[in-house]
Design an enzyme around this catalytic site. Structure first.
Site, PDB file in Angstrom:
ATOM      1  N   TYR A 147      37.937  61.987  78.893  1.00 22.67           N
ATOM      2  CA  TYR A 147      37.121  62.697  79.896  1.00 22.67           C
ATOM      3  C   TYR A 147      37.794  62.678  81.274  1.00 22.67           C
ATOM      4  O   TYR A 147      38.301  61.654  81.712  1.00 22.67           O
ATOM      5  CB  TYR A 147      35.732  62.066  80.026  1.00 22.67           C
ATOM      6  CG  TYR A 147      34.814  62.309  78.845  1.00 22.67           C
ATOM      7  CD1 TYR A 147      35.135  63.220  77.833  1.00 22.67           C
ATOM      8  CD2 TYR A 147      33.604  61.632  78.730  1.00 22.67           C
ATOM      9  CE1 TYR A 147      34.291  63.436  76.762  1.00 22.67           C
ATOM     10  CE2 TYR A 147      32.754  61.845  77.650  1.00 22.67           C
ATOM     11  CZ  TYR A 147      33.112  62.739  76.667  1.00 22.67           C
ATOM     12  OH  TYR A 147      32.279  62.951  75.596  1.00 22.67           O
ATOM     13  N   ASN A 161      30.991  63.415  65.703  1.00 21.20           N
ATOM     14  CA  ASN A 161      31.340  64.705  65.087  1.00 21.20           C
ATOM     15  C   ASN A 161      31.851  64.555  63.658  1.00 21.20           C
ATOM     16  O   ASN A 161      32.624  65.393  63.184  1.00 21.20           O
ATOM     17  CB  ASN A 161      32.378  65.446  65.944  1.00 21.20           C
ATOM     18  CG  ASN A 161      31.913  65.612  67.377  1.00 21.20           C
ATOM     19  OD1 ASN A 161      30.890  66.225  67.629  1.00 21.20           O
ATOM     20  ND2 ASN A 161      32.639  65.042  68.330  1.00 21.20           N
ATOM     21  N   SER A 186      25.328  67.527  74.467  1.00 23.04           N
ATOM     22  CA  SER A 186      25.058  68.918  74.873  1.00 23.04           C
ATOM     23  C   SER A 186      23.669  69.378  74.444  1.00 23.04           C
ATOM     24  O   SER A 186      23.516  70.449  73.840  1.00 23.04           O
ATOM     25  CB  SER A 186      26.151  69.869  74.366  1.00 23.04           C
ATOM     26  OG  SER A 186      27.344  69.677  75.092  1.00 23.04           O
ATOM     27  N   CYS A 187      22.658  68.587  74.795  1.00 27.30           N
ATOM     28  CA  CYS A 187      21.266  68.932  74.456  1.00 27.30           C
ATOM     29  C   CYS A 187      20.891  70.282  75.070  1.00 27.30           C
ATOM     30  O   CYS A 187      20.047  71.013  74.536  1.00 27.30           O
ATOM     31  CB  CYS A 187      20.320  67.856  74.979  1.00 27.30           C
ATOM     32  SG  CYS A 187      20.659  66.233  74.278  1.00 27.30           S
ATOM     33  N   GLY A 236      24.804  73.722  79.344  1.00 32.66           N
ATOM     34  CA  GLY A 236      24.375  74.585  80.452  1.00 32.66           C
ATOM     35  C   GLY A 236      24.190  76.030  80.001  1.00 32.66           C
ATOM     36  O   GLY A 236      23.583  76.837  80.710  1.00 32.66           O
ATOM     37  N   PHE A 284      20.862  78.092  80.079  1.00 34.12           N
ATOM     38  CA  PHE A 284      20.274  78.717  81.268  1.00 34.12           C
ATOM     39  C   PHE A 284      20.779  80.133  81.487  1.00 34.12           C
ATOM     40  O   PHE A 284      20.426  80.786  82.452  1.00 34.12           O
ATOM     41  CB  PHE A 284      20.525  77.811  82.489  1.00 34.12           C
ATOM     42  CG  PHE A 284      19.994  76.437  82.244  1.00 34.12           C
ATOM     43  CD1 PHE A 284      18.629  76.187  82.297  1.00 34.12           C
ATOM     44  CD2 PHE A 284      20.831  75.401  81.862  1.00 34.12           C
ATOM     45  CE1 PHE A 284      18.120  74.940  81.998  1.00 34.12           C
ATOM     46  CE2 PHE A 284      20.335  74.152  81.561  1.00 34.12           C
ATOM     47  CZ  PHE A 284      18.975  73.922  81.632  1.00 34.12           C
ATOM     48  N   ASN A 288      22.395  85.757  78.317  1.00 33.39           N
ATOM     49  CA  ASN A 288      23.386  86.798  78.093  1.00 33.39           C
ATOM     50  C   ASN A 288      23.479  87.246  76.632  1.00 33.39           C
ATOM     51  O   ASN A 288      24.422  87.901  76.248  1.00 33.39           O
ATOM     52  CB  ASN A 288      24.753  86.316  78.582  1.00 33.39           C
ATOM     53  CG  ASN A 288      25.098  84.953  78.002  1.00 33.39           C
ATOM     54  OD1 ASN A 288      24.344  84.430  77.174  1.00 33.39           O
ATOM     55  ND2 ASN A 288      26.201  84.384  78.430  1.00 33.39           N
ATOM     56  N   SER A 304      23.773  65.896  83.133  1.00 30.14           N
ATOM     57  CA  SER A 304      23.692  66.228  84.554  1.00 30.14           C
ATOM     58  C   SER A 304      24.013  65.031  85.450  1.00 30.14           C
ATOM     59  O   SER A 304      23.679  63.892  85.124  1.00 30.14           O
ATOM     60  CB  SER A 304      22.266  66.712  84.869  1.00 30.14           C
ATOM     61  OG  SER A 304      22.174  67.027  86.241  1.00 30.14           O
ATOM     62  N   GLY A 305      24.628  65.338  86.583  1.00 28.41           N
ATOM     63  CA  GLY A 305      24.855  64.315  87.605  1.00 28.41           C
ATOM     64  C   GLY A 305      23.831  64.431  88.718  1.00 28.41           C
ATOM     65  O   GLY A 305      24.007  63.850  89.796  1.00 28.41           O
TER      66      GLY A 305
HETATM   67  P1  NAP Z   1      24.206  69.344  78.702  1.00 31.08           P
HETATM   68  O1  NAP Z   1      22.973  68.716  79.248  1.00 31.08           O
HETATM   69  O2  NAP Z   1      24.080  70.246  77.548  1.00 31.08           O
HETATM   70  O3  NAP Z   1      24.926  70.202  79.839  1.00 31.08           O
HETATM   71  C1  NAP Z   1      25.060  69.706  81.142  1.00 31.08           C
HETATM   72  C2  NAP Z   1      25.356  70.876  82.044  1.00 31.08           C
HETATM   73  O4  NAP Z   1      24.167  71.660  82.162  1.00 31.08           O
HETATM   74  C3  NAP Z   1      25.753  70.419  83.443  1.00 31.08           C
HETATM   75  O5  NAP Z   1      26.770  71.262  83.906  1.00 31.08           O
HETATM   76  C4  NAP Z   1      24.480  70.614  84.226  1.00 31.08           C
HETATM   77  O6  NAP Z   1      24.721  70.890  85.586  1.00 31.08           O
HETATM   78  C5  NAP Z   1      23.888  71.830  83.548  1.00 31.08           C
HETATM   79  N1  NAP Z   1      22.437  71.895  83.747  1.00 31.08           N
HETATM   80  C6  NAP Z   1      21.510  70.951  83.435  1.00 31.08           C
HETATM   81  N2  NAP Z   1      20.284  71.370  83.801  1.00 31.08           N
HETATM   82  C7  NAP Z   1      20.432  72.582  84.339  1.00 31.08           C
HETATM   83  C8  NAP Z   1      19.534  73.540  84.894  1.00 31.08           C
HETATM   84  N3  NAP Z   1      18.229  73.304  84.948  1.00 31.08           N
HETATM   85  N4  NAP Z   1      20.044  74.710  85.348  1.00 31.08           N
HETATM   86  C9  NAP Z   1      21.369  74.953  85.287  1.00 31.08           C
HETATM   87  N5  NAP Z   1      22.290  74.084  84.789  1.00 31.08           N
HETATM   88  C10 NAP Z   1      21.811  72.912  84.320  1.00 31.08           C
HETATM   89  O7  NAP Z   1      25.178  68.144  78.378  1.00 31.08           O
HETATM   90  P2  NAP Z   1      26.798  68.031  78.314  1.00 31.08           P
HETATM   91  O8  NAP Z   1      27.274  67.671  79.673  1.00 31.08           O
HETATM   92  O9  NAP Z   1      27.415  69.193  77.631  1.00 31.08           O
HETATM   93  O10 NAP Z   1      26.909  66.777  77.362  1.00 31.08           O
HETATM   94  C11 NAP Z   1      26.234  65.562  77.707  1.00 31.08           C
HETATM   95  C12 NAP Z   1      27.114  64.377  77.433  1.00 31.08           C
HETATM   96  O11 NAP Z   1      27.394  64.327  76.039  1.00 31.08           O
HETATM   97  C13 NAP Z   1      28.490  64.394  78.113  1.00 31.08           C
HETATM   98  O12 NAP Z   1      28.452  63.892  79.432  1.00 31.08           O
HETATM   99  C14 NAP Z   1      29.274  63.469  77.218  1.00 31.08           C
HETATM  100  O13 NAP Z   1      29.009  62.127  77.574  1.00 31.08           O
HETATM  101  C15 NAP Z   1      28.670  63.751  75.834  1.00 31.08           C
HETATM  102  N6  NAP Z   1      29.480  64.696  75.025  1.00 31.08           N
HETATM  103  C16 NAP Z   1      30.050  64.234  73.874  1.00 31.08           C
HETATM  104  C17 NAP Z   1      30.798  65.089  73.071  1.00 31.08           C
HETATM  105  C18 NAP Z   1      31.427  64.556  71.812  1.00 31.08           C
HETATM  106  O14 NAP Z   1      32.241  65.262  71.194  1.00 31.08           O
HETATM  107  N7  NAP Z   1      31.080  63.341  71.398  1.00 31.08           N
HETATM  108  C19 NAP Z   1      30.972  66.437  73.439  1.00 31.08           C
HETATM  109  C20 NAP Z   1      30.369  66.887  74.616  1.00 31.08           C
HETATM  110  C21 NAP Z   1      29.623  66.010  75.395  1.00 31.08           C
HETATM  111  P3  NAP Z   1      24.320  69.810  86.741  1.00 31.08           P
HETATM  112  O15 NAP Z   1      25.268  68.644  86.617  1.00 31.08           O
HETATM  113  O16 NAP Z   1      24.492  70.596  87.988  1.00 31.08           O
HETATM  114  O17 NAP Z   1      22.899  69.410  86.529  1.00 31.08           O
END
Ligand code: NAP
Length: 306
Positions: free
Chosen positions: A57, A165, A216-217, A221, A224, A227, A271-272
């Site tokens: 990461y 995965n 990636s719940c 992103g 939102f 499209n 999200s951060g």
């Molecule tokens: P996610 O919750 O699906 O996506 C997060 C993104 O959505 C961020 O850019 C966030 O922006 C945005 N977002 C959240 N709420 C929003 C809203 N209301 N409106 C607009 N944008 C919004 O999670 P993810 O980051 O893809 O994945 C979560 C975690 O899973 C990662 O940090 C990582 O630790 C893990 N992961 C693991 C794998 C694997 O292969 N094991 C793969 C991918 C991810 P903001 O930050 O601005 O809120």
């Protein structure tokens, strides 16, 4: 204030918070070390004590583990309040050795051990609570992974081993050669990509009483954006159910949809933004009916059940 519960994630697994904070995107958050520490403390106060990292990461110049390590250094006692997950197995250019000609997966003993040593050094900690093999490596020799895990456990560098995965057969193969029990399979779960609800992964974990971790719940992103026809259908249904269950947002409905799965996934928050983290915590109090769950499934598919 809703507090996140603590759960044992597998019969021989660690206790983690039932929501996990993901740190994949930390490099995009524009935080200095003090703000990163503040963010960590804020989510720990909500009960989110488990953090998800990976060796891969961030950028070569600023790996997320190093950014996190800088923050932890400002208050080393915080280490005792958290559980750290990290992952190994993806070798990328250009931060890899000069001998790397292509991004690839590697689950050789030396690669796993080197990756863990690097993660520990970047994070500034002595042990990972959980090490995950990030992606299934087609060339994986399960005995090699088992030996690396035994060695790392013996040296005290990792407490537990899991995967990410992996298909059910890949999971079963690795477990058949590992004395150490696999404690999770971290997989993509969201209403946009329904693969996990169909390929047996969640059923296998339910059978073994091992909790999946859901990445990636919110579809990274993409949830939102409107499209595509699938997204438009999902938005309509998620908004209807939001009103029915008294949720504050469609993302809360999505977290409730994931939490309803009988394998009892632990969602990883991406999200951060601490307000969005609080909103995810509040979503743990929501309950969907079976019909509401299936309405979201139907909206994603674009057709009903047979
Ligand atoms: P996610 O919750 O699906 O996506 C997060 C993104 O959505 C961020 O850019 C966030 O922006 C945005 N977002 C959240 N709420 C929003 C809203 N209301 N409106 C607009 N944008 C919004 O999670 P993810 O980051 O893809 O994945 C979560 C975690 O899973 C990662 O940090 C990582 O630790 C893990 N992961 C693991 C794998 C694997 O292969 N094991 C793969 C991918 C991810 P903001 O930050 O601005 O809120």
């Amino acid at each position: 204030m809703t507090q996140v519960s603590r759960v044992q994630i597998a019969p021989e697994g660690p206790v983690c918070s039932s929501l996990i904070q993901g740190y994949w995107r930390m490099g995009e958050w524009g935080m200095d070390p003090q703000s990163r520490l503040t963010f960590l403390k804020q989510h720990v106060e909500l009960g989110i004590t488990t953090v998800d990292h990976a060796h891969v990461y961030g950028s070569a110049q600023a790996p997320c583990e190093s950014l996190f390590g800088e923050a932890l250094k400002l208050d080393p006692a915080m280490r005792d309040n958290i559980e750290i997950i990290s992952k190994c197995g993806i070798e990328v250019m250009p931060c890899g050795a000069p001998s790397h000609h292509v991004n690839h997966y590697s689950s050789s003993q030396s690669s796993i051990i080197h990756s863990v040593d690097t993660s520990l050094q970047r994070l500034g900690v002595e042990q990972l609570d959980v090490l995950l093999i990030h992606r299934p490596d087609i060339l994986m020799n399960a005995d090699d992974v088992a030996q690396a895990a035994e060695l790392l456990k013996h040296q005290g560098k990792i407490k537990h081993l899991g995967v990410s995965n992996f298909t059910p057969s890949q999971f079963a193969l690795l477990q058949s050669r590992c004395d150490t029990p696999l404690v999770t399979n971290q997989v993509e779960i969201n209403p946009v990509n329904l693969a996990m609800t169909e390929d047996g992964t969640l059923e296998q974990l339910q059978q073994l009483a091992i909790r999946p971790m859901a990445w990636s719940c919110l579809a990274g992103g993409a949830l939102f954006e409107q499209n595509s026809e699938q997204m438009q259908r999902l938005h309509k249904t998620l908004n209807e159910i939001k009103l029915e269950v008294g949720a504050e947002s469609i993302e809360q409905v999505v977290f409730a949809w994931i939490l309803k799965l009988p394998s009892r996934p632990l969602p990883i928050i991406g999200s951060g933004n601490i307000d969005r983290v609080r909103s995810a915590v509040a979503a743990t109090a929501l309950t969907l009916s079976n019909q509401q769950w299936y309405r979201i499934w139907v909206a994603s598919k674009g057709h009903g059940v047979a």
